[in-house]
Design an enzyme around this catalytic site. Structure first.
Site, mmCIF file in Angstrom:
data_model
loop_
_atom_site.group_PDB
_atom_site.id
_atom_site.type_symbol
_atom_site.label_atom_id
_atom_site.label_comp_id
_atom_site.label_asym_id
_atom_site.label_seq_id
_atom_site.Cartn_x
_atom_site.Cartn_y
_atom_site.Cartn_z
ATOM 1 N N LYS A 1 0.808 -1.226 0.000
ATOM 2 C CA LYS A 1 0.000 0.000 0.000
ATOM 3 C C LYS A 1 0.841 1.277 0.000
ATOM 4 O O LYS A 1 0.318 2.353 -0.262
ATOM 5 C CB LYS A 1 -0.982 -0.017 1.167
ATOM 6 C CG LYS A 1 -2.019 -1.131 1.060
ATOM 7 C CD LYS A 1 -2.917 -0.951 -0.164
ATOM 8 C CE LYS A 1 -4.018 -2.005 -0.224
ATOM 9 N NZ LYS A 1 -4.906 -1.809 -1.379
ATOM 10 N N SER B 1 -2.687 -12.469 3.611
ATOM 11 C CA SER B 1 -3.087 -12.522 2.196
ATOM 12 C C SER B 1 -2.003 -13.203 1.369
ATOM 13 O O SER B 1 -2.285 -13.824 0.340
ATOM 14 C CB SER B 1 -3.388 -11.125 1.648
ATOM 15 O OG SER B 1 -2.207 -10.408 1.397
HETATM 16 C C1 LIG Z 1 -1.985 -7.471 2.670
HETATM 17 C C2 LIG Z 1 -2.800 -7.165 1.489
HETATM 18 N N1 LIG Z 1 -2.642 -7.899 0.382
HETATM 19 C C3 LIG Z 1 -3.390 -7.651 -0.720
HETATM 20 C C4 LIG Z 1 -4.333 -6.663 -0.732
HETATM 21 C C5 LIG Z 1 -5.153 -6.449 -1.941
HETATM 22 O O1 LIG Z 1 -4.702 -5.389 -2.680
HETATM 23 P P1 LIG Z 1 -5.684 -4.492 -3.491
HETATM 24 O O2 LIG Z 1 -6.353 -3.566 -2.542
HETATM 25 O O3 LIG Z 1 -4.806 -3.779 -4.463
HETATM 26 O O4 LIG Z 1 -6.674 -5.370 -4.193
HETATM 27 C C6 LIG Z 1 -4.507 -5.891 0.395
HETATM 28 C C7 LIG Z 1 -5.490 -4.834 0.416
HETATM 29 O O5 LIG Z 1 -5.669 -4.107 1.365
HETATM 30 C C8 LIG Z 1 -3.726 -6.138 1.535
HETATM 31 O O6 LIG Z 1 -3.862 -5.417 2.672
#
Ligand SMILES: Cc1ncc(COP(=O)(O)O)c(C=O)c1O
Length: 344
Positions: free
Chosen positions: A94, A304
């Site tokens: 982010k 994630s």
């Molecule tokens: C740790 C993590 N991985 C992946 C994502 C997904 O990314 P995106 O918001 O670009 O779909 C997020 C989203 O907040 C996240 O916090």
């Protein structure tokens, strides 16, 4: 508030020197603080090489994250690479979008330093906006879901953000939008609707993967939250290599921190036709894989990332050969409070 960093140009990809405002090699020798004396002499002789390792602000460290070959693949001809986004300065992917969205709004003249940045976030964007916003001289207010790990909430507060809790991530976003629309002192970057979110990944994250693998990428596995990452990567890769497989990963509802189920959640940036598959991973499988990544690979990635790597292993079983890239969005350090229940 300390003096804000002013950034010049689109150097957010972390190519070094972008935010320093220092011309050429000027001042290059000033930052050998952690370097042994010999290396210091070396840097004076080779100033072009030096510029890559000299930074005047952590903003220069955003992006250019490493791609690591793992031993996760169950198939001999298939390799799974992990893109370590947790090595961004505040610990998640982010950082890329927080900087891009702030600089884009400033460049368009819609954001001025007297505004308070407000955002709805499951935590990582809140941390990135709090850190980068503060470096640039803004006050920050984050609405975050009550279920967000305590580590994320604490970090936002450490970084000086005001944090207000909401019942869910969707509710956090709604509250942030409501405040920004009613009170002109607030400005919302709105990661769920902001095209600069997608642009950050199209312009940098995707290109980094492409260049690191010399175009030899067959499948990319990406968590879906705002869908900024997956859309940026999908657009880039489909232009370069139309037969590439783009796989989105989520949990049901908000069971995996940071990810949103596109079937039930509001994800307006998502263009489903750019995605080849959507895979669901349970919270338990994601957490177990997060622990396996740390133990077996030394990859200290978050929940994630557990989900994307878990999905990458399933996908490897279906392939004969090729390279899979799994995006590791944040760090295991964000989840230590919940991990104790999974340690046998
Ligand atoms: C740790 C993590 N991985 C992946 C994502 C997904 O990314 P995106 O918001 O670009 O779909 C997020 C989203 O907040 C996240 O916090």
């Amino acid at each position: 508030m300390p003096r804000p960093y002013v950034c010049h140009g689109a150097h957010y990809t972390g190519h070094g020197g972008g935010h320093s405002g220092l011309p050429g090699g000027e001042g290059a020798y000033l930052r050998g603080r952690h370097r042994p004396r010999k290396a210091y002499t070396f840097t004076l002789l080779f100033t072009t090489a030096v510029r890559e390792v000299l930074y005047t602000s952590v903003l220069d460290l955003i992006g250019k994250t490493p791609l690591v070959r793992t031993r996760l693949s169950p198939k001999e001809g298939v390799t799974i690479y992990a893109k370590l986004e947790y090595l961004n300065p505040t610990g998640s992917l982010k950082d890329r979008i927080a900087l891009k969205m702030i600089e884009d709004a400033e460049a368009r003249g819609v954001l001025s330093r007297d505004k308070i940045l407000v955002e709805g976030s499951s935590g990582n964007t809140g941390i990135a906006v709090a850190a980068i916003g503060r470096l640039k001289g803004y006050k920050v207010l984050i609405f975050a879901p009550r279920h967000a790990p305590v580590e994320k909430i604490t970090l936002m507060k450490v970084l000086g953000a005001e944090v207000r809790l909401a019942e869910s991530e969707a509710e956090a976003v709604r509250l942030a939008r409501e405040l920004a629309s009613k009170d002109p002192r607030y400005f919302m970057l709105d990661q769920f609707r902001n095209p600069a979110n997608v642009a950050a990944h199209y312009e940098a994250t995707a290109r980094e993967i492409w260049e690191d693998l010399g175009g030899r990428v067959d499948c990319v596995v990406v968590g879906i939250g705002t869908a900024g990452t997956i859309m940026g990567l999908a657009r880039f890769f489909k232009e370069k290599k139309p037969d590439i497989r783009i796989v989105g990963v989520s949990g049901r509802g908000e069971e995996i921190d940071g990810l949103v189920d596109p079937k039930t959640g509001d994800v307006p940036l998502l263009e489903e036709e750019l995605i080849d598959d959507l895979m669901y991973v349970s919270r338990e499988d994601a957490i177990k894989m997060m622990i396996r990544l740390a133990r077996e690979e030394g990859i200290m990635a978050g929940m994630s990332s557990g989900a994307t790597c878990y999905a990458a292993i399933q996908l490897a079983r279906e392939m004969e050969e090729g390279n899979i890239v799994a995006i590791c969005g944040d760090s295991i350090m964000r989840y230590t409070s919940i991990l104790k229940d999974f340690l046998a």
